[in-house]
Write an enzyme that holds these catalytic residues in place. Structure first.
Site, PDB file in Angstrom:
ATOM      1  N   GLY A  46       0.837  -1.190   0.000  1.00 55.10           N
ATOM      2  CA  GLY A  46       0.000   0.000   0.000  1.00 55.10           C
ATOM      3  C   GLY A  46       0.873   1.241   0.000  1.00 55.10           C
ATOM      4  N   GLN A  51       3.062   9.985   1.076  1.00 49.35           N
ATOM      5  CA  GLN A  51       4.347   9.282   1.184  1.00 49.35           C
ATOM      6  C   GLN A  51       5.274   9.570   0.002  1.00 49.35           C
ATOM      7  OE1 GLN A  51       2.380   5.280   2.091  1.00 49.35           O
ATOM      8  NE2 GLN A  51       4.290   5.181   3.245  1.00 49.35           N
ATOM      9  N   CYS A  94       5.649  -0.055   7.178  1.00 50.39           N
ATOM     10  CA  CYS A  94       5.335   1.122   6.371  1.00 50.39           C
ATOM     11  C   CYS A  94       6.584   1.533   5.606  1.00 50.39           C
ATOM     12  CB  CYS A  94       4.888   2.247   7.307  1.00 50.39           C
ATOM     13  SG  CYS A  94       4.465   3.768   6.453  1.00 50.39           S
ATOM     14  N   LEU A  95       6.424   1.857   4.318  1.00 47.65           N
ATOM     15  CA  LEU A  95       7.589   2.242   3.516  1.00 47.65           C
ATOM     16  C   LEU A  95       8.222   3.531   4.030  1.00 47.65           C
ATOM     17  CD1 LEU A  95       6.306   1.416  -0.088  1.00 47.65           C
ATOM     18  CD2 LEU A  95       7.824   0.053   1.380  1.00 47.65           C
ATOM     19  N   HIS A 136      -4.604   1.458   7.302  1.00 49.29           N
ATOM     20  CA  HIS A 136      -3.244   1.994   7.400  1.00 49.29           C
ATOM     21  C   HIS A 136      -3.050   3.119   6.363  1.00 49.29           C
ATOM     22  CE1 HIS A 136       1.293   1.416   7.805  1.00 49.29           C
ATOM     23  NE2 HIS A 136       1.172   2.171   6.744  1.00 49.29           N
ATOM     24  N   GLU A 137      -3.460   2.862   5.110  1.00 49.74           N
ATOM     25  CA  GLU A 137      -3.268   3.864   4.050  1.00 49.74           C
ATOM     26  C   GLU A 137      -4.163   5.077   4.255  1.00 49.74           C
ATOM     27  OE1 GLU A 137      -0.666   3.601   2.455  1.00 49.74           O
ATOM     28  OE2 GLU A 137      -0.374   1.506   2.976  1.00 49.74           O
ATOM     29  N   HIS A 140      -2.790   7.594   6.601  1.00 48.68           N
ATOM     30  CA  HIS A 140      -1.755   8.482   6.040  1.00 48.68           C
ATOM     31  C   HIS A 140      -2.369   9.794   5.542  1.00 48.68           C
ATOM     32  CE1 HIS A 140       2.057   6.364   6.092  1.00 48.68           C
ATOM     33  NE2 HIS A 140       1.526   5.266   5.599  1.00 48.68           N
TER      34      HIS A 140
HETATM   35 NI    NI Z   1       2.428   3.392   5.602  1.00 56.33          NI
END
Ligand code: NI
Length: 172
Positions: A46, A51, A94-95, A136-137, A140
């Site tokens: 995701g 991000q 998470c990236l 989660h996304e 953000h």
């Molecule tokens: Ni994330």
């Protein structure tokens, strides 16, 4: 398609509330394409626009396993319109916090209203891992990272580990 730079914690763009998208036009679709390519290149499941430094309400998700066909999901202006009372605990990464993981408790199922790649209004009942990835996304987009759901102590542990891994990377 272009692979974009992924912004990492504690970059301020990750703490911002993202702006609503006025229209899913070609420019928006190009961003979604680039986000998907970036997510695949980083082996993520995701990615949210903040991000990649774009403070807009858009996310891409693909929870298909490596041995399955890709199944990209594009969500613009997503909103959770219902969530289950039942919760589940799942390990998340998470990236923007590379190589870190922690267990987070969230509703087990959510219903999401969003615009798809073509700007069509859609609704989706997300369960199991898709529920985790979607929440989660969507977080953000409101400047919330998964570590914000942890106790202060656990959050500090993740941040310290992240800083340590960055130091080691710079030394090595
Ligand atoms: Ni994330």
């Amino acid at each position: 398609m272009t692979k974009l730079k992924v912004y990492e914690y504690p970059h301020p763009v990750l703490k911002q509330k993202a702006d609503k998208v006025s229209e899913v036009d070609d420019e928006m679709r190009a961003l979604l394409d680039d986000m998907l390519e970036t997510m695949y290149a980083e082996n993520g499941c995701g990615l949210a626009a903040p991000q990649v430094g774009v403070s807009k309400r858009a996310v891409v998700i693909d929870i298909a396993r490596e041995d399955e066909e890709p199944a990209p999901l594009y969500m613009v202006n997503p909103e959770i319109v219902w969530h289950s009372e039942e919760t589940e605990v799942c390990e998340e990464g998470c990236l923007s916090l590379p190589a870190m993981r922690a267990e987070v408790e969230r509703p087990a199922a959510v219903r999401i209203r969003y615009l798809d790649y073509n700007g069509k209004a859609c609704e989706l009942l997300a369960e199991d891992f898709l529920a985790v990835a979607a929440q989660h996304e969507l977080d953000h987009l409101d400047g919330i990272l998964y570590i914000d759901h942890l106790s202060r102590l656990k959050r500090q542990m993740v941040v310290k580990k992240l800083e340590k891994s960055r130091r080691e990377k710079n030394d090595g």
